[in-house]
Motif scaffolding. Structure first.
Motif, PDB file in Angstrom:
ATOM      1  N   ALA A 219       8.371  -5.129  14.508  1.00 20.48           N
ATOM      2  CA  ALA A 219       8.854  -4.414  13.927  1.00 20.48           C
ATOM      3  C   ALA A 219       8.908  -3.209  14.662  1.00 20.48           C
ATOM      4  O   ALA A 219       9.972  -2.431  14.133  1.00 20.48           O
ATOM      5  CB  ALA A 219       8.027  -4.515  12.692  1.00 20.48           C
ATOM      6  N   MET A 220       7.923  -1.782  14.999  1.00 14.59           N
ATOM      7  CA  MET A 220       8.473  -0.679  15.753  1.00 14.59           C
ATOM      8  C   MET A 220       9.455  -0.598  17.024  1.00 14.59           C
ATOM      9  O   MET A 220      10.136   0.168  16.970  1.00 14.59           O
ATOM     10  CB  MET A 220       7.440  -0.773  16.398  1.00 14.59           C
TER      11      MET A 220
ATOM     12  N   THR B 146       0.779  -1.311  -0.518  1.00 20.36           N
ATOM     13  CA  THR B 146      -0.095   0.075   0.118  1.00 20.36           C
ATOM     14  C   THR B 146       1.308   1.443  -0.019  1.00 20.36           C
ATOM     15  O   THR B 146       2.048   1.248  -0.571  1.00 20.36           O
ATOM     16  CB  THR B 146      -1.251   0.578   0.877  1.00 20.36           C
ATOM     17  N   HIS B 147       0.168   2.517   0.487  1.00 23.87           N
ATOM     18  CA  HIS B 147       0.869   3.289   0.473  1.00 23.87           C
ATOM     19  C   HIS B 147      -0.090   4.773   1.134  1.00 23.87           C
ATOM     20  O   HIS B 147      -0.758   4.248   1.088  1.00 23.87           O
ATOM     21  CB  HIS B 147       0.711   3.354  -1.375  1.00 23.87           C
TER      22      HIS B 147
ATOM     23  N   ALA C 198       2.113  -1.370   9.157  1.00 22.76           N
ATOM     24  CA  ALA C 198       2.692  -1.712   8.929  1.00 22.76           C
ATOM     25  C   ALA C 198       4.355  -1.170   7.785  1.00 22.76           C
ATOM     26  O   ALA C 198       4.929  -1.215   7.596  1.00 22.76           O
ATOM     27  CB  ALA C 198       3.249  -3.269   8.377  1.00 22.76           C
ATOM     28  N   ASP C 199       2.855  -0.908   6.607  1.00 18.47           N
ATOM     29  CA  ASP C 199       3.632  -0.333   5.379  1.00 18.47           C
ATOM     30  C   ASP C 199       3.956   1.208   5.982  1.00 18.47           C
ATOM     31  O   ASP C 199       5.183   1.386   5.369  1.00 18.47           O
ATOM     32  CB  ASP C 199       2.295  -0.040   4.433  1.00 18.47           C
ATOM     33  N   ALA C 200       3.783   1.724   6.601  1.00 17.03           N
ATOM     34  CA  ALA C 200       3.595   3.420   7.331  1.00 17.03           C
ATOM     35  C   ALA C 200       5.122   3.150   8.258  1.00 17.03           C
ATOM     36  O   ALA C 200       5.934   4.304   8.163  1.00 17.03           O
ATOM     37  CB  ALA C 200       2.379   4.101   8.191  1.00 17.03           C
ATOM     38  N   ILE C 201       5.316   2.149   8.991  1.00 19.81           N
ATOM     39  CA  ILE C 201       6.262   1.735   9.794  1.00 19.81           C
ATOM     40  C   ILE C 201       7.760   1.571   9.105  1.00 19.81           C
ATOM     41  O   ILE C 201       8.915   2.045   8.881  1.00 19.81           O
ATOM     42  CB  ILE C 201       6.360   0.938  10.136  1.00 19.81           C
TER      43      ILE C 201
END
Lengths: 553, 553
Positions: free
Chosen positions: B121-122, B16-17, B65-68
Motif C-alpha cells: 500500500a505504501m 483505529t485512529h 496501515a491506518d496511518a498510510i
C-alpha cells in the motif's frame, strides 16, 4: 511411516538405454517416433508399491527423460513424437500414490523436480529442436498422466464413454498436481481460470466435447478413427520441423564414470564428497586439445565432443548429488585447465549453432546449467590460478550463489567471457546469467561483454563479475570460513533464500512451476491434512476417509 | 506450544485512529509528514511477548496501515512521508521473534500477509498518489524493519559505528524475511544476487559506505548531519508530487458496523457466517440513490460517498474474515440492489479520475479487490434476479473462483460491464480481471467490453463472463452441491490451487512476493528446522542452540 528415500532406494543412476527400458517402448516410422508407456507393475524402484494402471515412479521418468534425450541426439530424422500407452483404455494414472504416500518429504520433492525437468525438456525440444510432441490419449488420463500430456504440443483424446482427462490431486489426495499441471492449464493452454477451478476439483475429470470446449485437449476422435487421426496429426506436426530429413544421429554411449562412496570421477568432471563438512567439490576440466571444429568432425566425434561430454558428465553428477547426497549442502565449484581451449570450443559452438547437432549440444548445456540453478544446494565458485572459468565454463561461476577469486600477486589468475555468455544459455527466467546478475543495468552487461581478453581479479571485481577477490593473506581463511558458516545455516532457509534470489526479473512458465507451484506443493506435502495420520494422502486407498483440520491458511 | 492465534487473541478489529495509536506518532510540517515508530513494549496484542527495540506485531502494523490510509484521504496536502523512529539508535528490530515463535502457523501466515499488503500500500501510494516515502534510518534496522525501509522510495541510513541494515532471518532464525525483503532487494533495488546472498546470511548486516555501494540504501549521512539530510531529501521528494498544494482532506470516520458472533452488518455490506457449513455469505449492496457526481459534492460526502463507503466496509469484512474466522472456507458472494446506480457511480469515478479524492477512491477499490484475490478462501459468486453485479461490483464476480448465474425464465437476471472493468482496477499481476480471465484471448475482452447494455444469462455464458448458468430446475441443487463439495476438500490443497489459478500471465513484484516468497516462507514456517523442538525459531533467545536436520530439500 514414510520409508521411500534415497537411503532406502540406494544410490540411483540416471543412465539407461532403450534396450534396458522396462516401462516405455520406442518405435520409429520415418519422421514419426512413438513413445508408448507400458509400465511394469513390479518394476518400481521400491517393492513397497506396484505401478498399476501405468502409474509411475522416478524410475519410469528416468526412462522417459532418456528417451527424449536420445530422440534429440540419436534420431535427428525424427520430427514428431507420439506419446501414447500400450495399456487398454488407460493412458496413464499419474504418479503412483502409494509411492508418494510412502516417500519422505525430500524424496517427493526431488521426484517432482525431476519430472518437472523432464516435461520442460519436452517443451524445450519442441521450441528449439523442431521436435513436436503429440499426446495420443487412448484412455483414462489422470493427474501426472495429464501433466505429461500438457507438456506436449497437442493433445488428442479418444472420445468414448470412459476416457477423461483429470487432475484429481486436490479432491482425492489433498495435494496439488505437482508437475506443472495447474500452471500449464491456465498459462500454456489458457483455460479460463474458473473452468480450471472446476476441473481441478472434479475427481472424475472432463471428457469428450466438453474437454475440447474448455481447452483441456485440442481434439477428440472416436475409437474407430483414433489411430488415423493420431497418424494424420503427427504427420502434420512433423512436416513443420527443421530437423535433417534423414539420420544419422550420434550415439549417446554410457558415461565414463568411476564411482566410489565419496567420489565420482568422470573424464572431465569430478565430484568429491566431504560428508563430515557436508561439502562437495565439483571440478569441470577444460578440453586438453582443441575440439573438433567442423560439423562433420563434430558428428564423427559424437558424444566425445568435449562440450557434450563435459556437460553430460556434469548433468549426471548434479542429478546424483541431488538424489543420492541429500546431506551435502554446499558445492564448491571449480573449473580447471586451459581457458583458451574452452574459448576455442565456444567459438566452434557459436560458428555452427545452426547445425542440428551443435544446436542440440548448446541446448543441452543450457538445460544442464538450469539444473544447477534449480538445485537446492549452495554453490560457491572458487577461482584460482590455473582455472578455466572462461566463456561457457564461466556460466558455472555466474550460476553460483557467490564467487571467490584469488587476487594472485603473480597476475596468473584470470577469467574471460565469450559470446556464449551473451545469449545462447538463458536461465529459466529467460535472461542470460549476465543479464540476471546485472538486472536493471544492461550497460554493465554490455561493458563486460565488450571487454577484450581476460579480466584480472581487480578488473573482475570492478566489473562485478565476481563477489570477492581476497589477497593471498586472507584467501584461505575467507574461503574456508565462508564454506563453514554456510554449512551451519538452516538448510530449509537456504533453499528458500536461494530460490528467491537466483531468479530475479521476469517470470516464465518454468519459473512459475518451480518457484510458485512447487513451493506451494512443498508446503502442502508437509501439512497434516495431506501427510498426517488422517491426511488425504495417508488415507488414500485405505478404508479410512481423510479427516481435515479445516482452518484456512 | 504455539498459543498465539485468532482463538487466543480474540476477534480483532482493524479500525483505529491516530488518537488511539500506541506505537506510531504522526506529525505534520506542511507537505512533509513524519511517521515515527515508537513501539510500546507492553502494548502487544498478546501478553506473551514484549515488543522490545521497536519490534512489531500485527497490532503495530494495523496502526501503520491506518496511518498510510489516512495520509492518502485526510491529508492531500502531504506530499512526502518520512518514516523514522523515536527510539535512540534503533530504527526497528523487525517482527517480534517471541510473537512469531508463539504463534500458530495460521497466525504467522496471516500476519505476514497483512504486513505485505501494508508495504505494498505504501508503494501503491507512491506510484499512484504522488505520496513519496523516505526511510530515515536513525539506527539499527533489522529484518522486518529493513523490509519496511525497502517499501519506501528511498533509504537514508545514519553513518555511525552502530547502525546497519540487515536481514538476519536466515542466519539467526532459520526462516526467510517474510515481508518481501528478498524480492525487493533483488527485484526492486536490483542488488546483485551474489551480494544479496552474502547480505542474506550476514546476521550483523551491512553499514556505511558498503551499504550504499551494494545498493542496500541510497545514501548515508553522519549523525551530525542526519536530520538536515533527511529534511532536504524529503523536501525534494515532496516537490515532485502532483497532490493538491493545500488541504483539506476528508475524514475517515468509524465504520457503521453492527457485529454479532456470526454476523457483520455494515451500511452496504453484510457478512453472515454459517459455522456448521463453514460458509460465509458476503453481500454488497448497490447505492440506493445516485451518488454525488461533482468533485465538490464528492468531497462534501467524504467517507459517505458510496464507492468509498462500500469498499471500506468490504475491506474491513475481508480482513475480519481472514483473521477472525479461519474455519470459514467458502464465501458466497452476492451483489444486491439497482445495477444502474452502480453504473452511475462508475460513470462518476471514470469522469473524475484525475481529481485527487476520486483517484484515491479508485485505488482504494483496487486494493480491496486485491485483498479478495489474495484471500485464502474460495469465492463463489451467485448471481440471481435483483443482483447488482454491474461494473465495479461485477469485479467481485470476476474475482471469484467461479460464478453461478440463474438462467431465469422471466428474463430478469442480468449482469453488465462498465469502463471500470477495462483498466482502473488491475490485479496484482498487472492485468485487469477481464484480461486475466481471457488470458491469451484479448479479442474476447474487447468483445465483452463492446457489448452494449446488460448480458442475459445465455449471453453471459456465451461471452465467458460466468461459469455456469443453470436453469430454475437445477439451480438450487447445483449451487448447494457446489458449495457443499467445496467445503469437503482439503483446505490446504484449495489454498495452493487457488494461489496458482488466480494469477495467470505476467508476474510482478507483488505476485512474486505473494506467490513465490510467501509460499517458500510458509513451507519453512512448518519445517522442524524452524519450528520443531530444536528449530532455530524455537531456540532463539534461549540458552539452546538450534539443531538442524541437514538434509537439503
Amino acid at each position: 511411516m514414510a520409508t521411500i528415500a534415497s537411503r532406502t532406494i540406494g544410490p540411483l543412476s540416471f543412465e539407461t538405454h532403450p534396450q534396458r527400458y522396462r516401462h516405455w517402448k520406442l518405435a520409429f516410422d520415418g519422421p514419426i517416433a512413438t513413445l508408448s508407456m507400458d509400465v511394469q507393475e513390479d518394476a518400481g524402484l521400491s517393492p513397497d508399491y506396484k505401478l498399476k494402471l501405468n502409474s509411475y515412479d522416478l524410475g519410469v521418468d528416468i526412462e522417459l527423460a532418456d528417451a527424449i534425450q536420445r530422440l534429440r541426439f540419436e534420431h535427428p530424422e525424427v520430427h514428431a513424437v507420439v506419446v501414447t500407452s500400450l495399456k487398454e483404455r488407460i493412458f496413464c494414472a499419474g504418479a503412483n500414490i502409494f509411492m508418494l504416500r510412502g516417500s519422505t518429504h525430500a524424496w517427493k520433492v526431488n521426484f517432482c523436480k525431476f519430472t518437472n525437468e523432464t516435461r520442460l525438456a519436452m517443451e524445450d525440444a519442441s521450441a528449439h529442436s523442431g521436435l513436436a510432441f503429440l499426446a495420443a490419449l487412448n484412455g483414462i488420463c489422470a493427474g501426472g498422466g495429464y501433466e505429461l500430456a500438457l507438456a506436449c504440443d497437442e493433445i488428442l483424446l479418444v472420445d468414448d464413454s470412459n476416457s477423461a482427462v483429470s487432475l484429481p490431486e486436490t479432491p482425492l489426495l489433498g495435494v496439488l498436481p505437482g508437475t506443472g499441471g495447474l500452471t500449464r492449464v491456465v498459462d500454456k493452454r489458457k483455460v479460463r481460470r474458473d473452468l480450471a477451478d472446476v476441473f481441478g476439483t472434479l475427481a472424475e475429470g472432463v471428457k469428450g466435447k466438453r474437454a475440447v470446449e474448455w481447452g483441456l485437449v485440442d481434439a477428440v476422435a472416436p475409437a474407430s478413427r483414433f489411430k488415423d487421426a493420431v497418424a494424420a496429426r503427427a504427420a502434420e506436426l512433423a512436416a513443420k520441423s527443421d530437423r535433417p530429413a534423414t539420420g544419422l544421429g550420434i550415439a549417446l554411449k554410457p558415461l565414463a564414470l568411476e564411482a566410489s562412496a565419496d567420489h565420482l570421477e568422470y573424464s572431465t568432471v569430478s565430484l568429491a564428497i566431504d560428508r563430515a563438512k557436508r561439502v562437495a567439490t565439483l571440478v569441470v576440466r577444460a578440453p586438453i586439445e582443441p575440439v573438433e571444429s567442423t560439423p562433420d568432425a563434430i558428428v564423427a566425434a559424437g558424444d566425445q565432443f568435449w562440450p557434450l561430454r563435459a556437460f553430460r558428465e556434469l548433468d549426471d553428477a548434479i542429478l546424483r548429488l541431488r538424489v543420492n547426497e541429500p546431506e551435502i549442502g554446499t558445492v564448491v565449484v571449480k573449473a580447471e585447465g586451459d581457458p583458451t581451449l574452452v574459448l576455442q570450443a565456444d567459438d566452434v559452438l557459436l560458428a555452427h549453432q545452426s547445425h542440428w547437432l551443435v544446436r542440440e549440444v548448446v541446448h543441452f548445456i543450457k538445460r544442464t546449467l538450469k539444473r544447477v540453478d534449480l538445485s537446492a544446494r549452495s554453490f560457491f565458485a572458487v577461482i584460482e590460478p590455473g582455472n578455466a572459468f572462461a566463456g561457457t565454463l564461466f556460466e558455472l561461476a555466474l550460476a553460483a550463489d557467490r564467487s571467490y577469486m584469488l587476487d594472485d600477486p603473480d597476475g596468473r589468475n584470470a577469467i574471460q567471457l565469450s559470446g556464449m555468455n551473451a545469449g545462447p544459455l538463458p536461465m529459466s527466467n529467460g535472461l542470460t546469467r549476465l543479464a540476471t546478475r546485472f538486472y536493471g543495468a544492461p550497460e554493465k552487461v554490455a561493458e563486460a561483454l565488450a571487454h577484450d581478453g581476460p579480466f584480472d581479479p581487480r578488473q573482475a571485481l570492478d566489473a562485478g563479475l565476481v563477489t570477492f577477490a581476497p589477497d593471498e593473506i586472507d584467501w584461505d581463511d575467507e574461503v574456508r570460513l565462508a564454506v563453514e558458516s554456510r554449512a551451519a545455516l538452516s538448510p530449509d532457509a537456504l533453499t528458500g533464500m536461494e530460490a528467491n534470489l537466483r531468479f530475479v526479473g521476469p517470470e516464465t512458465l518454468e519459473t512459475k512451476i518451480f518457484g510458485r507451484l512447487s513451493a506451494w506443493q512443498n508446503w502442502i506435502f508437509q501439512r497434516p491434512n495431506a501427510v498426517g495420520p488422517k491426511g488425504a494422502l495417508t488415507s488414500y486407498g485405505s478404508a479410512d476417509r481423510a479427516e481435515f483440520e479445516f482452518g484456512r491458511t
